[in-house]
Design a protein around this motif. Structure first.
Motif, PDB file in Angstrom:
ATOM      1  N   ARG A 132       1.043  -0.898  -0.219  1.00  0.00           N
ATOM      2  CA  ARG A 132       0.463   0.188   0.413  1.00  0.00           C
ATOM      3  C   ARG A 132       0.927   1.422  -0.439  1.00  0.00           C
ATOM      4  O   ARG A 132       1.105   1.759   0.542  1.00  0.00           O
ATOM      5  CB  ARG A 132      -0.915   0.176   1.135  1.00  0.00           C
ATOM      6  CG  ARG A 132      -1.764  -1.087   0.777  1.00  0.00           C
ATOM      7  CD  ARG A 132      -2.817  -1.375   2.158  1.00  0.00           C
ATOM      8  NE  ARG A 132      -3.857  -2.305   2.054  1.00  0.00           N
ATOM      9  CZ  ARG A 132      -5.152  -2.664   1.262  1.00  0.00           C
ATOM     10  NH1 ARG A 132      -5.480  -1.237   0.968  1.00  0.00           N
ATOM     11  NH2 ARG A 132      -6.303  -3.392   1.528  1.00  0.00           N
ATOM     12  N   GLU A 135       0.582   4.555   1.428  1.00  0.00           N
ATOM     13  CA  GLU A 135       0.347   5.045   2.689  1.00  0.00           C
ATOM     14  C   GLU A 135       1.532   5.835   2.891  1.00  0.00           C
ATOM     15  O   GLU A 135       1.657   6.454   3.490  1.00  0.00           O
ATOM     16  CB  GLU A 135      -0.143   4.212   3.529  1.00  0.00           C
ATOM     17  CG  GLU A 135      -1.233   3.581   3.169  1.00  0.00           C
ATOM     18  CD  GLU A 135      -1.470   1.852   4.365  1.00  0.00           C
ATOM     19  OE1 GLU A 135      -2.446   1.436   5.154  1.00  0.00           O
ATOM     20  OE2 GLU A 135      -0.585   1.402   5.268  1.00  0.00           O
ATOM     21  N   ALA A 170      -2.944  10.276  -2.872  1.00  0.00           N
ATOM     22  CA  ALA A 170      -2.480  10.207  -1.445  1.00  0.00           C
ATOM     23  C   ALA A 170      -1.429  11.763  -0.739  1.00  0.00           C
ATOM     24  O   ALA A 170      -1.640  12.043  -0.241  1.00  0.00           O
ATOM     25  CB  ALA A 170      -1.806   8.544  -0.934  1.00  0.00           C
ATOM     26  N   GLY A 280       0.236  -2.742   3.980  1.00  0.00           N
ATOM     27  CA  GLY A 280       0.940  -1.326   4.254  1.00  0.00           C
ATOM     28  C   GLY A 280       1.889  -1.362   4.944  1.00  0.00           C
ATOM     29  O   GLY A 280       2.693  -2.634   5.155  1.00  0.00           O
ATOM     30  N   ILE A 310      -2.407   5.755  10.796  1.00  0.00           N
ATOM     31  CA  ILE A 310      -2.084   4.592   9.925  1.00  0.00           C
ATOM     32  C   ILE A 310      -2.143   3.197  10.196  1.00  0.00           C
ATOM     33  O   ILE A 310      -2.655   2.353   9.706  1.00  0.00           O
ATOM     34  CB  ILE A 310      -1.259   5.328   7.765  1.00  0.00           C
ATOM     35  CG1 ILE A 310      -1.983   6.442   7.553  1.00  0.00           C
ATOM     36  CG2 ILE A 310      -1.361   4.096   7.186  1.00  0.00           C
ATOM     37  CD1 ILE A 310      -0.783   7.178   6.725  1.00  0.00           C
ATOM     38  N   HIS A 316      -7.270   7.283   7.674  1.00  0.00           N
ATOM     39  CA  HIS A 316      -6.789   6.679   6.097  1.00  0.00           C
ATOM     40  C   HIS A 316      -6.670   7.459   5.665  1.00  0.00           C
ATOM     41  O   HIS A 316      -7.485   8.883   5.076  1.00  0.00           O
ATOM     42  CB  HIS A 316      -8.434   5.550   5.981  1.00  0.00           C
ATOM     43  CG  HIS A 316      -8.501   4.805   4.387  1.00  0.00           C
ATOM     44  ND1 HIS A 316      -8.009   5.247   3.317  1.00  0.00           N
ATOM     45  CD2 HIS A 316      -9.053   3.894   3.625  1.00  0.00           C
ATOM     46  CE1 HIS A 316      -8.385   4.212   2.357  1.00  0.00           C
ATOM     47  NE2 HIS A 316      -8.624   3.138   2.868  1.00  0.00           N
ATOM     48  N   PRO A 317      -6.165   7.720   4.189  1.00  0.00           N
ATOM     49  CA  PRO A 317      -5.237   8.649   3.592  1.00  0.00           C
ATOM     50  C   PRO A 317      -6.591   9.394   2.368  1.00  0.00           C
ATOM     51  O   PRO A 317      -6.156   9.957   2.661  1.00  0.00           O
ATOM     52  CB  PRO A 317      -4.154   7.681   2.907  1.00  0.00           C
ATOM     53  CG  PRO A 317      -3.392   7.124   3.551  1.00  0.00           C
ATOM     54  CD  PRO A 317      -5.014   6.373   4.499  1.00  0.00           C
TER      55      PRO A 317
END
Length: 358
Positions: A132, A135, A170, A280, A310, A316-317
């Motif tokens: 992920r 992140e 992000a 992630g 996170i 959560h981004p």
């Protein structure tokens, strides 16, 4: 006559058992296919560190092979097939564009196990895996938004696939969250690894006023091009620590070693199954590299707090309210993006200028 046949059968069985015992003692053959050179000190370098970790962990129980600089397309299919034909038990194909060739070859070799990085097509003998990365980009976006003085963040992008688009969005959202005046300028180089193009893009972004530059390309050439300039940058895929303490002030590190060891062990144990893995910061597949003292202490602390939140699932981004670039609603207040939407992301969020290439 019957006795002779019995003796021959026994002899044949003895030979067969001996051959089976020898086969069991043979090392598991694990192959890796890289889209660029292992000397890029980025994406491919980091995958090869994972391969080396497999060798170190298993010793003579495994034998690894790698092929570097494999273009996405027909050449990839040829290389993957050659690895399968040469007795490899497990093959990792480590670039998005290897997806269709992997699936095609896997159909022809049902007894070989395949693992494809960053893709979405699976089969009974094909797993998918990825980190992920978005992140990590949220964390460096936070740093960028806090540290930019020009309010212009540059981004060197490779290909307009969901993985890259997610990262851009992000990073921008995290930067805008701490600096509403921030702008993001994006240059697409349409390559994973092209040092000349990447360096040229870095210089262009710097000339356009960017004092923070990120990249989703594989080489260290952007940092080399701007070393000594008043700009901060971030390692991509690997630490790129040779450019510390500045321009490289932190990094996003892809840690593939634990996954490669786990999946190789599954083949050895006979427990390998097709799975879809997307880990992630919480699982350590995506790591944040050391934040140097070029980052103010309070920014280091807030960035680490974001990374920790996170990892804990507290942030959560992609949390609403967020609109798409055209102003249409995407996520309502407090709503978070589901994995399906993220995996297919093909739009910029509101505030990013420019058109997303097809």
């Amino acid at each position: 006559m019957k006795r002779r046949n019995l003796l021959l059968t026994a002899a044949a069985l003895s030979v067969g058992l001996a051959a089976g015992a020898a086969a069991q003692d043979d090392p598991v053959k694990v192959g890796f296919v890289y889209v660029g050179p292992i000397g890029d000190f980025g994406w491919n370098y980091q995958h090869d560190l994972g391969r080396q970790a497999v060798e170190e962990y298993f010793g003579d129980k495994v034998e690894t092979t790698y092929v570097e600089d494999v273009p996405e397309g027909p050449d990839a299919e040829r290389v993957i097939r050659q690895l399968a034909q040469s007795g490899h038990d497990l093959i990792f194909t480590t670039s998005f564009g290897f997806m269709n060739p992997t699936i095609k070859v896997a159909k022809q070799f049902p007894d070989v196990k395949f693992e494809h990085a960053t893709g979405y097509q699976r089969a009974d003998n094909v797993s998918t895996y990825s980190g992920r990365f978005y992140e990590g980009r949220a964390v460096i976006g936070h740093i960028a938004g806090k540290m930019t003085e020009s309010n212009i963040i540059g981004y060197i992008a490779s290909f307009p696939i969901p993985e890259v688009v997610r990262g851009i969005n992000a990073a921008y959202l995290a930067a805008r969250d701490v600096n509403p005046d921030v702008q993001m300028k994006i240059i697409w180089v349409n390559s994973w690894f092209d040092p000349a193009k990447e360096a040229d893009a870095a210089n262009q972004l710097y000339d356009q006023g960017a004092d923070v530059i990120m990249q989703h390309t594989d080489s260290t050439s952007p940092m080399a091009a701007l070393e000594g300039k008043d700009v901060i940058m971030f390692g991509q895929a690997s630490d790129m620590a040779e450019f510390k303490p500045k321009p490289r002030v932190s990094s996003i590190i892809d840690n593939w070693a634990p996954y490669y060891i786990e999946r190789t062990q599954a083949v050895i144990d006979g427990t390998w199954e097709s799975v879809d893995t997307w880990h992630g910061i919480d699982k350590g597949m995506t790591e944040i590299g050391e934040m140097t003292e070029a980052i103010p202490e309070e920014v280091r602390e807030s960035a680490q707090a974001l990374a920790d939140a996170i990892a804990a699932g507290e942030v959560h981004p992609f949390t609403g309210p967020i609109n798409k670039q055209d102003g249409s609603p995407w996520l309502a207040e407090g709503e978070t993006a589901d994995d399906g939407t993220l995996l297919g992301m093909n739009f910029y969020v509101e505030g990013i200028e420019g058109q997303l290439p097809n």
